[in-house]
Design an enzyme around this catalytic site. Structure first.
Site, PDB file in Angstrom:
ATOM      1  N   THR A 189     -11.753-100.717  49.390  1.00 23.33           N
ATOM      2  CA  THR A 189     -11.748 -99.095  49.842  1.00 23.33           C
ATOM      3  C   THR A 189     -12.004 -99.264  51.527  1.00 23.33           C
ATOM      4  O   THR A 189     -12.981 -99.282  51.048  1.00 23.33           O
ATOM      5  CB  THR A 189     -10.840 -97.705  49.321  1.00 23.33           C
ATOM      6  OG1 THR A 189     -10.490 -97.960  47.977  1.00 23.33           O
ATOM      7  CG2 THR A 189     -10.611 -97.159  50.476  1.00 23.33           C
ATOM      8  N   ARG A 217      -0.304 -93.239  39.517  1.00 22.11           N
ATOM      9  CA  ARG A 217      -1.745 -92.440  39.777  1.00 22.11           C
ATOM     10  C   ARG A 217      -1.697 -92.657  41.044  1.00 22.11           C
ATOM     11  O   ARG A 217      -1.840 -93.330  42.045  1.00 22.11           O
ATOM     12  CB  ARG A 217      -2.465 -93.671  38.868  1.00 22.11           C
ATOM     13  CG  ARG A 217      -3.593 -92.728  39.586  1.00 22.11           C
ATOM     14  CD  ARG A 217      -4.570 -93.565  40.407  1.00 22.11           C
ATOM     15  NE  ARG A 217      -5.741 -93.348  40.913  1.00 22.11           N
ATOM     16  CZ  ARG A 217      -7.051 -94.037  41.912  1.00 22.11           C
ATOM     17  NH1 ARG A 217      -6.398 -93.858  42.692  1.00 22.11           N
ATOM     18  NH2 ARG A 217      -8.014 -93.248  41.586  1.00 22.11           N
ATOM     19  N   GLY A 241     -14.306 -95.005  46.412  1.00 16.83           N
ATOM     20  CA  GLY A 241     -15.142 -94.979  44.772  1.00 16.83           C
ATOM     21  C   GLY A 241     -14.225 -93.780  44.213  1.00 16.83           C
ATOM     22  O   GLY A 241     -12.798 -93.904  44.013  1.00 16.83           O
ATOM     23  N   LEU A 242     -13.819 -93.994  42.920  1.00 15.51           N
ATOM     24  CA  LEU A 242     -13.849 -93.123  42.761  1.00 15.51           C
ATOM     25  C   LEU A 242     -12.613 -92.069  42.235  1.00 15.51           C
ATOM     26  O   LEU A 242     -13.408 -91.035  42.613  1.00 15.51           O
ATOM     27  CB  LEU A 242     -13.942 -92.620  41.302  1.00 15.51           C
ATOM     28  CG  LEU A 242     -13.005 -92.993  39.346  1.00 15.51           C
ATOM     29  CD1 LEU A 242     -12.771 -93.404  39.274  1.00 15.51           C
ATOM     30  CD2 LEU A 242     -14.191 -91.626  38.390  1.00 15.51           C
TER      31      LEU A 242
HETATM   32  C1  SD4 Z   1      -9.303 -94.457  45.134  1.00 18.26           C
HETATM   33  N1  SD4 Z   1     -10.851 -94.747  46.473  1.00 18.26           N
HETATM   34  O1  SD4 Z   1      -7.782 -95.144  45.283  1.00 18.26           O
HETATM   35  C2  SD4 Z   1      -9.792 -95.346  45.667  1.00 18.26           C
HETATM   36  C3  SD4 Z   1     -10.901 -95.997  45.511  1.00 18.26           C
HETATM   37  C4  SD4 Z   1     -11.785 -96.570  45.996  1.00 18.26           C
HETATM   38  O2  SD4 Z   1     -12.908 -98.632  47.074  1.00 18.26           O
HETATM   39  O3  SD4 Z   1     -12.023 -96.393  47.146  1.00 18.26           O
HETATM   40  N2  SD4 Z   1     -11.980 -98.362  46.311  1.00 18.26           N
HETATM   41  O4  SD4 Z   1      -9.268 -94.370  44.546  1.00 18.26           O
END
Ligand code: SD4
Length: 329
Positions: A189, A217, A241-242
């Site tokens: 991202t 989601r 991130g997650l």
């Molecule tokens: C998410 N934060 O949809 C995003 C994914 C992400 O680098 O950051 N990827 O959870």
């Protein structure tokens, strides 16, 4: 305004010719003094693709003096990057084989716009900006966001997967197991935050979210306060991130509030990661998340759960890719 703009343009152009560029290795990050960190204008973006995105943002800032244009145009580069499988329509699809996108944009005066779970739009960041500027709302989702895009004249794209995404989706379908792999496919991202010469701030964040996620989601990126938060009185923060782990702690808002209480951007990012680790302890070895922050003095900070997170930093002195420090070594 035109005087200020032409001054900004001249002064930035004068120095941008001298910008060195390069890569700082792990451990070199944040060894510079607080004073040298304090630089305005300043643009930070997540990951290596932040370098070309920052280049574009810097160019727009130099030309127009408009930071909101800069953070929008900057991340549009990543939305078109066919090598990036976590941003834009070429990103990895959900488990039904459909790419769905999330994006947000925010100004330091509190204006913001976001889109979530939107389909067929090449530049969700521009749609988020239209939500901010053309509607009384903050967030549009799903089919409503797509209808708004059509009404605003955005072209609708075919829903064919990019060749790389198609190949990976086919491989995934063999076992149909969902397990994020740290620093790989699921973590690309782009979150971008910036401060201009006058101390005004803005940020943007755009993603196709987690690969092979459940249909519908939504991650942290379009959630104001989770993936992005900007307040001219204090600072700005963004996350990667997650998303579930970041939403649980309202990561970006938390960092801005910690800076409001007097923490430096670096201390605030570290505290946010500490909290994220505490709230997600069961699965923490499989969770990557990283934060970037800027305060109103132009100081910056970054921190991640695991090694491997890096970010692009552009100011008048340099444009560099910096390795972030992390909770786990
Ligand atoms: C998410 N934060 O949809 C995003 C994914 C992400 O680098 O950051 N990827 O959870």
């Amino acid at each position: 305004m035109s005087n200020r703009r032409s001054f900004l343009k001249t002064s930035l152009l004068g120095t941008s010719l001298m910008l060195p560029s390069g890569i700082l290795k792990a451990g070199e990050a944040f060894t510079f003094s607080k004073k040298s960190q304090s630089q305005k204008p300043l643009i930070l973006s997540t990951w290596e693709h932040g370098m070309p995105a920052n280049d574009r943002a810097w160019e727009v800032l130099v030309q127009s003096g408009n930071l909101v244009d800069a953070v929008e145009e900057g991340v549009k580069v990543t939305e078109l990057d066919m090598d990036n499988l976590s941003v834009g329509l070429q990103g990895l699809p959900d488990r039904e084989g459909i790419p769905t996108l999330d994006a947000s944009i925010m100004k330091g005066d509190g204006s913001c716009g976001t889109v979530a779970f939107v389909r067929q739009v090449r530049h969700p960041i521009s749609l988020a900006r239209r939500v901010m500027e053309e509607t009384p709302h903050v967030m549009l989702a799903g089919e409503g966001a797509r209808q708004f895009a059509i009404a605003q004249g955005f072209p609708m794209e075919e829903e064919t997967l990019s060749p790389k995404a198609e190949e990976m989706y086919k491989e995934w379908k063999v076992e149909s197991k969902y397990k994020p792999i740290i620093n790989i496919e699921n973590h690309d991202t782009i979150g971008m935050i910036g401060i201009d010469a006058n101390g005004k701030m803005a940020g943007s964040c755009t993603t196709s979210g987690l690969a092979f996620k459940m249909h519908g989601r939504v991650g942290d990126s379009p959630i104001i306060g989770a993936g992005l938060y900007v307040d001219d009185e204090v600072g700005a923060a963004t996350a990667t991130g997650l998303g579930e782990s970041i939403i649980r702690i309202c990561g970006s808002f938390l960092i801005v509030e910690l800076m409001r209480q007097g923490r430096t951007p670096q201390e605030a990012c570290e505290e946010a990661v500490r909290r994220l680790v505490a709230k997600n302890s069961k699965d923490i070895k499989d969770i990557q998340a990283g934060f970037l922050a800027i305060n109103k003095d132009g100081e910056s900070g970054a921190f991640a759960v695991h090694p491997g997170f890096n970010f692009a930093r552009h100011n008048q002195q340099e444009k560099v890719l910096v390795d972030s420090k992390s909770w786990f070594k």
